[in-house]
Design an enzyme around this catalytic site. Sequence first.
Site, mmCIF file in Angstrom:
data_model
loop_
_atom_site.group_PDB
_atom_site.id
_atom_site.type_symbol
_atom_site.label_atom_id
_atom_site.label_comp_id
_atom_site.label_asym_id
_atom_site.label_seq_id
_atom_site.Cartn_x
_atom_site.Cartn_y
_atom_site.Cartn_z
ATOM 1 N N ARG A 71 3.001 -1.718 -5.878
ATOM 2 C CA ARG A 71 3.130 -0.490 -6.655
ATOM 3 C C ARG A 71 4.497 0.176 -6.488
ATOM 4 O O ARG A 71 5.096 0.619 -7.453
ATOM 5 C CB ARG A 71 2.042 0.498 -6.215
ATOM 6 C CG ARG A 71 1.914 1.720 -7.103
ATOM 7 C CD ARG A 71 0.990 2.759 -6.479
ATOM 8 N NE ARG A 71 -0.282 2.248 -6.049
ATOM 9 C CZ ARG A 71 -1.397 2.245 -6.800
ATOM 10 N NH1 ARG A 71 -1.374 2.773 -7.992
ATOM 11 N NH2 ARG A 71 -2.524 1.751 -6.318
ATOM 12 N N GLU A 103 3.947 -6.672 1.769
ATOM 13 C CA GLU A 103 3.510 -7.050 0.414
ATOM 14 C C GLU A 103 3.462 -5.845 -0.514
ATOM 15 O O GLU A 103 2.401 -5.504 -1.050
ATOM 16 C CB GLU A 103 2.098 -7.663 0.478
ATOM 17 C CG GLU A 103 1.941 -8.858 1.380
ATOM 18 C CD GLU A 103 0.468 -9.241 1.595
ATOM 19 O OE1 GLU A 103 -0.426 -8.456 1.231
ATOM 20 O OE2 GLU A 103 0.224 -10.322 2.138
ATOM 21 N N GLY A 116 0.759 -1.252 0.000
ATOM 22 C CA GLY A 116 0.000 0.000 0.000
ATOM 23 C C GLY A 116 0.782 1.290 0.000
ATOM 24 O O GLY A 116 0.201 2.362 -0.206
ATOM 25 N N TYR A 137 0.145 -2.033 -12.270
ATOM 26 C CA TYR A 137 -1.267 -1.997 -12.658
ATOM 27 C C TYR A 137 -1.434 -1.388 -14.046
ATOM 28 O O TYR A 137 -2.418 -0.716 -14.333
ATOM 29 C CB TYR A 137 -2.098 -1.250 -11.595
ATOM 30 C CG TYR A 137 -1.868 -1.806 -10.194
ATOM 31 C CD1 TYR A 137 -2.280 -3.091 -9.872
ATOM 32 C CD2 TYR A 137 -1.186 -1.069 -9.216
ATOM 33 C CE1 TYR A 137 -2.039 -3.624 -8.610
ATOM 34 C CE2 TYR A 137 -0.943 -1.593 -7.956
ATOM 35 C CZ TYR A 137 -1.375 -2.867 -7.656
ATOM 36 O OH TYR A 137 -1.131 -3.399 -6.409
ATOM 37 N N CYS A 178 -13.316 3.817 -29.045
ATOM 38 C CA CYS A 178 -14.560 4.527 -29.337
ATOM 39 C C CYS A 178 -15.395 4.814 -28.104
ATOM 40 O O CYS A 178 -16.531 4.360 -27.983
ATOM 41 C CB CYS A 178 -15.368 3.715 -30.332
ATOM 42 S SG CYS A 178 -14.420 3.478 -31.824
ATOM 43 N N GLU A 179 -14.836 5.493 -27.150
ATOM 44 C CA GLU A 179 -15.636 6.050 -26.066
ATOM 45 C C GLU A 179 -14.859 7.203 -25.437
ATOM 46 O O GLU A 179 -13.622 7.200 -25.425
ATOM 47 C CB GLU A 179 -16.027 5.003 -25.029
ATOM 48 C CG GLU A 179 -14.921 4.177 -24.442
ATOM 49 C CD GLU A 179 -15.485 3.145 -23.447
ATOM 50 O OE1 GLU A 179 -15.879 3.566 -22.355
ATOM 51 O OE2 GLU A 179 -15.520 1.952 -23.785
ATOM 52 N N ARG A 211 -5.769 2.951 -16.000
ATOM 53 C CA ARG A 211 -5.821 3.691 -14.734
ATOM 54 C C ARG A 211 -6.473 5.075 -14.838
ATOM 55 O O ARG A 211 -7.278 5.424 -13.977
ATOM 56 C CB ARG A 211 -4.429 3.791 -14.092
ATOM 57 C CG ARG A 211 -3.800 2.404 -13.820
ATOM 58 C CD ARG A 211 -2.602 2.449 -12.892
ATOM 59 N NE ARG A 211 -3.009 2.809 -11.552
ATOM 60 C CZ ARG A 211 -2.915 3.998 -11.041
ATOM 61 N NH1 ARG A 211 -2.369 4.984 -11.719
ATOM 62 N NH2 ARG A 211 -3.335 4.231 -9.824
HETATM 63 N N1 LLP Z 1 -1.552 -6.937 -0.548
HETATM 64 C C1 LLP Z 1 -2.881 -7.027 -0.785
HETATM 65 C C2 LLP Z 1 -3.677 -7.969 0.010
HETATM 66 C C3 LLP Z 1 -3.483 -6.220 -1.765
HETATM 67 O O1 LLP Z 1 -4.794 -6.305 -1.990
HETATM 68 C C4 LLP Z 1 -2.672 -5.321 -2.528
HETATM 69 C C5 LLP Z 1 -3.261 -4.478 -3.574
HETATM 70 C C6 LLP Z 1 -1.302 -5.280 -2.246
HETATM 71 C C7 LLP Z 1 -0.773 -6.088 -1.251
HETATM 72 C C8 LLP Z 1 -0.354 -4.374 -2.987
HETATM 73 O O2 LLP Z 1 -0.636 -3.027 -2.780
HETATM 74 P P1 LLP Z 1 0.355 -1.922 -3.366
HETATM 75 O O3 LLP Z 1 1.669 -2.006 -2.595
HETATM 76 O O4 LLP Z 1 0.558 -2.209 -4.801
HETATM 77 O O5 LLP Z 1 -0.348 -0.655 -3.125
HETATM 78 N N2 LLP Z 1 -5.365 -1.439 -9.655
HETATM 79 C C9 LLP Z 1 -5.241 -0.413 -8.639
HETATM 80 C C10 LLP Z 1 -4.564 -0.911 -7.378
HETATM 81 C C11 LLP Z 1 -5.225 -2.123 -6.744
HETATM 82 C C12 LLP Z 1 -4.548 -2.609 -5.500
HETATM 83 C C13 LLP Z 1 -5.128 -3.895 -5.037
HETATM 84 N N3 LLP Z 1 -4.485 -4.509 -3.920
HETATM 85 C C14 LLP Z 1 -4.510 0.790 -9.241
HETATM 86 O O6 LLP Z 1 -4.164 0.761 -10.412
HETATM 87 O O7 LLP Z 1 -4.310 1.790 -8.554
#
Ligand code: LLP
Length: 421
Positions: free
Chosen positions: A278, A275, A239, A375, A346-347, A314
């Site tokens: 991003r 975990e 996160g 992502y 086309c949107e 995104r």
């Molecule tokens: N752990 C769990 C349980 C998660 O659900 C996620 C992300 C992560 C770790 C990794 O989070 P990060 O470090 O990447 O923030 N598609 C969206 C983001 C979806 C995130 C989903 N879960 C975007 O493009 O912003």
Amino acid sequence: MDHFLYRDGALYAEDVPVAEIAAAVGTPFYLYSTATLLRHYRLFDEALDGVDHLVCYAMKAASNQAILTTLARAGAGMDVVSQGEYLRAKAAGVPGDKIVFSGVGKTEEEITCALEGGIRQFNVESEPEMAVISRVASRLGKVAPITIRVNPDVDAKTHAKIATGKSENKFGIPIARAREVYALAASLPGLQVVGIDVHIGSQLTELEPFGLAYKKVAELTGQLRADGHDIRRLDLGGGLGIPYTRSNEAPPLPVEYGALIKDTLGHLGCEIEIEPGRLIAGNAGIMVSKVIYVKSGEGRDFLILDGAMNDLIRPAMYDAHHDIIPVAEPAPGVEQAAYDIVGPVCESGDTFAKGRMMPPLAAGDLVAFRSAGAYGAVMSSEYNSRLMIPEVLVKDDQFAVIRPRPSFDDMINRDSIPGWL
Ligand code: LLP
């Protein structure tokens, strides 16, 4: 810091001119930097120096086998959320005891696959799921290591679609019910409770929500230990946000995040797992696209690119901002003008930016979307029957296509016509 910089008037990825790659593979394409991926992984690893820990890369952010292999060789574990991700991690050489399995809807088939292939832990999200893991493990004569994901009811202060730690979200078990659910886990066969899991959302740009959640986890650790559970591992989720603009954003650094973890949880003697997705992949990737037309509209001008919302969703999905820069460095002080930057789909949602100030560009010029490594490719599709775009990896002065562009025949021949038609 990343490794996409202008040098002698041209954008480079590490030591390779981006225009050279575009000439070789065509546009659009995703381009990743090995040095940036490794640098970001190591920042997390070093931030947790002094505590027993494992960085489990959230491979949903970018899951090409070459990226996974790069990180696995550096020592990363993986956070997976599907059988496909589990099998990708294994194929990249990650041993089962470095793979954690997250997600609210693990199926019996997925649980079986992970138990047979080896798993560090399941992060359990509900009582029905816990019952299935217990049943499958018992049937296989195995013991499934589990944590239970608690929902701490903390506002992550991020986009609503990617916040997960409020009580109204579908994730985890309300922290107030945790003791009851841990007691249930201890009573079921085939399960071994090893710790607690929490993840409150993605693209967090402040430390405060992490701090609130981790303090609740620390308190819960004491209570669960007093109840007789062997809480020896804390999975803190991902996160941590990244800067999407060059100018004014400065989200907390991994080292500050690591210090917060040590402050709030260090005294418990637990092994720490994180975990991040991003922050490892986001600024390690760009999407390169070409201007097809410059179109003058009513009171606004459009840059129409060959990349579209199906390639990078995104902006359409989260109103996300991506810096878009010309691959040929603009002359200093050159006059800029406002453009709506769009794709050919086309949107109207196929809009990357509105009124974005850009230096003069003409048909055929290349642009790069920054911060597109996470992502990006993983969320792409063939909408409008546009081919999935290639992925390329750079390392020093070398580059390689790590996922080729399919042919139109590949795309068409994947479908089949029923015999009765
Ligand atoms: N752990 C769990 C349980 C998660 O659900 C996620 C992300 C992560 C770790 C990794 O989070 P990060 O470090 O990447 O923030 N598609 C969206 C983001 C979806 C995130 C989903 N879960 C975007 O493009 O912003």
